[in-house]
Design an enzyme around this catalytic site. Structure first.
Site, mmCIF file in Angstrom:
data_model
loop_
_atom_site.group_PDB
_atom_site.id
_atom_site.type_symbol
_atom_site.label_atom_id
_atom_site.label_comp_id
_atom_site.label_asym_id
_atom_site.label_seq_id
_atom_site.Cartn_x
_atom_site.Cartn_y
_atom_site.Cartn_z
ATOM 1 N N SER A 1 0.964 -1.184 0.063
ATOM 2 C CA SER A 1 0.098 -0.086 0.159
ATOM 3 C C SER A 1 0.823 1.223 0.045
ATOM 4 O O SER A 1 2.219 1.119 0.250
ATOM 5 C CB SER A 1 -0.808 -0.031 1.437
ATOM 6 O OG SER A 1 -1.669 1.158 1.446
ATOM 7 N N TYR B 1 -2.100 -1.426 10.933
ATOM 8 C CA TYR B 1 -2.283 -1.826 9.512
ATOM 9 C C TYR B 1 -0.826 -1.201 8.905
ATOM 10 O O TYR B 1 -0.154 -2.114 7.996
ATOM 11 C CB TYR B 1 -3.405 -1.200 9.068
ATOM 12 C CG TYR B 1 -3.367 -1.198 7.455
ATOM 13 C CD1 TYR B 1 -3.889 -2.454 6.855
ATOM 14 C CD2 TYR B 1 -3.584 -0.085 6.454
ATOM 15 C CE1 TYR B 1 -3.938 -2.644 5.552
ATOM 16 C CE2 TYR B 1 -3.575 -0.268 5.289
ATOM 17 C CZ TYR B 1 -3.561 -1.531 4.854
ATOM 18 O OH TYR B 1 -3.880 -1.735 3.369
HETATM 19 N N1 LIG Z 1 -8.860 -0.704 -0.844
HETATM 20 C C1 LIG Z 1 -7.636 -0.013 -0.475
HETATM 21 O O1 LIG Z 1 -7.859 1.366 -0.708
HETATM 22 C C2 LIG Z 1 -6.304 -0.505 -0.388
HETATM 23 C C3 LIG Z 1 -5.116 0.374 -0.627
HETATM 24 C C4 LIG Z 1 -3.982 -0.072 -0.539
HETATM 25 C C5 LIG Z 1 -3.857 -1.566 -0.295
HETATM 26 N N2 LIG Z 1 -4.905 -2.357 -0.353
HETATM 27 C C6 LIG Z 1 -4.619 -3.880 0.005
HETATM 28 O O2 LIG Z 1 -5.267 -4.490 -0.898
HETATM 29 C C7 LIG Z 1 -5.430 -5.961 -0.439
HETATM 30 C C8 LIG Z 1 -6.958 -6.347 -0.809
HETATM 31 O O3 LIG Z 1 -7.819 -5.468 -0.176
HETATM 32 P P1 LIG Z 1 -9.154 -4.960 -0.825
HETATM 33 O O4 LIG Z 1 -8.932 -3.354 -0.978
HETATM 34 O O5 LIG Z 1 -9.459 -5.600 -2.324
HETATM 35 O O6 LIG Z 1 -10.129 -5.220 0.273
HETATM 36 P P2 LIG Z 1 -11.344 -6.140 0.146
HETATM 37 O O7 LIG Z 1 -12.538 -6.108 -0.854
HETATM 38 O O8 LIG Z 1 -11.984 -6.251 1.655
HETATM 39 O O9 LIG Z 1 -10.813 -7.694 0.010
HETATM 40 C C9 LIG Z 1 -9.839 -8.183 0.866
HETATM 41 C C10 LIG Z 1 -9.809 -9.520 0.508
HETATM 42 O O10 LIG Z 1 -8.819 -10.495 1.554
HETATM 43 C C11 LIG Z 1 -9.559 -11.704 1.922
HETATM 44 N N3 LIG Z 1 -9.056 -12.151 3.337
HETATM 45 C C12 LIG Z 1 -9.140 -11.378 4.625
HETATM 46 N N4 LIG Z 1 -8.651 -12.286 5.430
HETATM 47 C C13 LIG Z 1 -8.345 -13.404 4.835
HETATM 48 C C14 LIG Z 1 -7.765 -14.691 5.341
HETATM 49 N N5 LIG Z 1 -7.438 -14.780 6.276
HETATM 50 N N6 LIG Z 1 -7.547 -15.547 4.299
HETATM 51 C C15 LIG Z 1 -7.801 -15.612 2.909
HETATM 52 N N7 LIG Z 1 -8.446 -14.468 2.319
HETATM 53 C C16 LIG Z 1 -8.676 -13.352 3.374
HETATM 54 C C17 LIG Z 1 -11.139 -11.293 2.046
HETATM 55 O O11 LIG Z 1 -12.086 -12.356 2.176
HETATM 56 P P3 LIG Z 1 -13.444 -12.267 2.657
HETATM 57 O O12 LIG Z 1 -14.150 -11.967 1.535
HETATM 58 O O13 LIG Z 1 -13.525 -13.666 3.190
HETATM 59 O O14 LIG Z 1 -13.389 -11.179 4.002
HETATM 60 C C18 LIG Z 1 -11.109 -10.534 0.818
HETATM 61 O O15 LIG Z 1 -11.149 -11.448 -0.439
HETATM 62 C C19 LIG Z 1 -5.240 -5.887 1.132
HETATM 63 O O16 LIG Z 1 -4.024 -6.375 1.104
HETATM 64 C C20 LIG Z 1 -4.974 -4.469 1.386
HETATM 65 O O17 LIG Z 1 -4.464 -4.115 2.335
HETATM 66 C C21 LIG Z 1 -6.146 -1.683 -0.401
#
Ligand SMILES: NC(=O)c1ccc[n+]([C@@H]2O[C@H](COP(=O)([O-])OP(=O)(O)OC[C@H]3O[C@@H](n4cnc5c(N)ncnc54)[C@H](OP(=O)(O)O)[C@@H]3O)[C@@H](O)[C@H]2O)c1
Length: 282
Positions: free
Chosen positions: A144, A157
């Site tokens: 991130s 985080y």
């Molecule tokens: N959105 C942002 O602004 C942003 C910015 C920078 C970085 N990121 C990073 O991008 C990545 C994805 O996030 P996102 O924004 O796409 O959020 P999201 O829509 O909430 O997706 C998160 C994913 O991680 C899964 N997950 C959580 N715990 C898990 C576990 N123990 N085992 C396997 N899967 C698990 C969730 O599964 P469930 O559906 O079962 O909960 C979901 O599929 C993360 O690493 C986050 O830190 C996001």
């Protein structure tokens, strides 16, 4: 397109049930990768399954919870038995723990690390022997912009994303002699479910907390940033660009906001940057 249908590269994506992981799995499959869209909860697989069926995409849904070593080993063993190789691993699964540092319990912090850091370590260590044997592969770690800068209420985080940056940078030296590349993706604010699944530290929920004003201000700053959030497809496109490049960069920023923050960080002294962040966020 990556290769002929009979000789597809194999990609594994963690956390494919929503957001960046979901779009990345679709993007890789649409561009010729035999894609294992892994998720901890099969009940969330209906959308991706129906798109895959409609478009005829090479997507397999596999159960994988990054906090569970047995689940990881079962998934990796099954995939390598089916395909004989793994070319791309996208470590994407993660969530946000929010709360003032003083209020974070050790259990809350450990749970955050179990998923965001130890989950990535476990999955990567399970896949690496396969990549090392085949003398090729690419590990994509979804960090991130929060892996490069701090903000109030985000210490847990943010520290997991700083950890991913350090792990990735060190691993890249060790793995290069075996033909394995490491890529770090640094998204800014992306429109996904992450903001709905934020875990707020128990003590930070107390309205009489001395940090309430700071955390509330931060929450409203995030609401403002969400208005200009980028789409998860943008991140998926950058992952595709990295994994199809013979000589990828170590780091890729994703989103205009990420570029603006990182430019400021590069061009300002720590004091100037701190002042700017305070003015913007608090
Ligand atoms: N959105 C942002 O602004 C942003 C910015 C920078 C970085 N990121 C990073 O991008 C990545 C994805 O996030 P996102 O924004 O796409 O959020 P999201 O829509 O909430 O997706 C998160 C994913 O991680 C899964 N997950 C959580 N715990 C898990 C576990 N123990 N085992 C396997 N899967 C698990 C969730 O599964 P469930 O559906 O079962 O909960 C979901 O599929 C993360 O690493 C986050 O830190 C996001």
């Amino acid at each position: 397109m990556v290769s002929s249908l009979s000789n597809k590269k194999v990609a594994v994506v963690t956390g494919s049930s929503s957001g960046i992981g979901y779009e990345t799995a679709l993007m890789l499959a649409r561009n010729g990768f035999l894609t294992y869209a892994t998720m901890r909860n099969f009940n969330k697989s209906e959308n991706i399954k129906s798109i895959a069926a409609k478009e005829g995409l090479p997507i397999h849904i596999t159960q994988l919870d990054v906090t569970d070593r047995v689940s990881i080993n079962n998934a990796v063993t099954a995939i390598s038995a089916e395909t004989g190789r793994i070319d791309v691993l996208v470590n994407n699964a993660g969530y946000v723990l929010e709360g003032a540092f003083e209020h974070l319990s050790m259990d809350e912090i450990k749970a955050q690390y179990e998923t965001n850091v130890f989950g990535l370590i476990r999955t990567t260590q399970a896949v690496l022997p396969i990549m090392r044997e085949q003398k090729s592969g690419i590990i994509v770690n979804i960090s991130s912009v929060a892996g490069r800068l701090g903000y109030p209420g985000g210490s847990a985080y943010i520290s997991t994303k700083f950890a991913i940056e350090g792990l990735s940078e060190s691993m890249s030296y060790e793995l290069e002699p075996f033909g394995i590349k490491v890529v770090i993706i640094e998204p800014g604010v992306i429109r996904t479910n992450i903001f709905d699944s934020v875990v707020v530290a128990k003590k930070s929920k107390d309205p009489n907390s001395p940090y309430t004003q700071i955390t509330q201000k931060m929450a409203s700053s995030f609401e403002g940033m969400m208005k200009n959030a980028s789409s998860p497809e943008l991140v998926a496109n950058i992952v595709l660009e990295a994994v199809t490049n013979d000589n990828p960069n170590l780091r890729y920023l994703a989103g205009k906001d990420a570029e603006t923050w990182l430019d400021a960080k590069r061009n300002m002294s720590d004091k100037e940057f701190y002042k700017m962040m305070k003015q913007n966020l608090m």
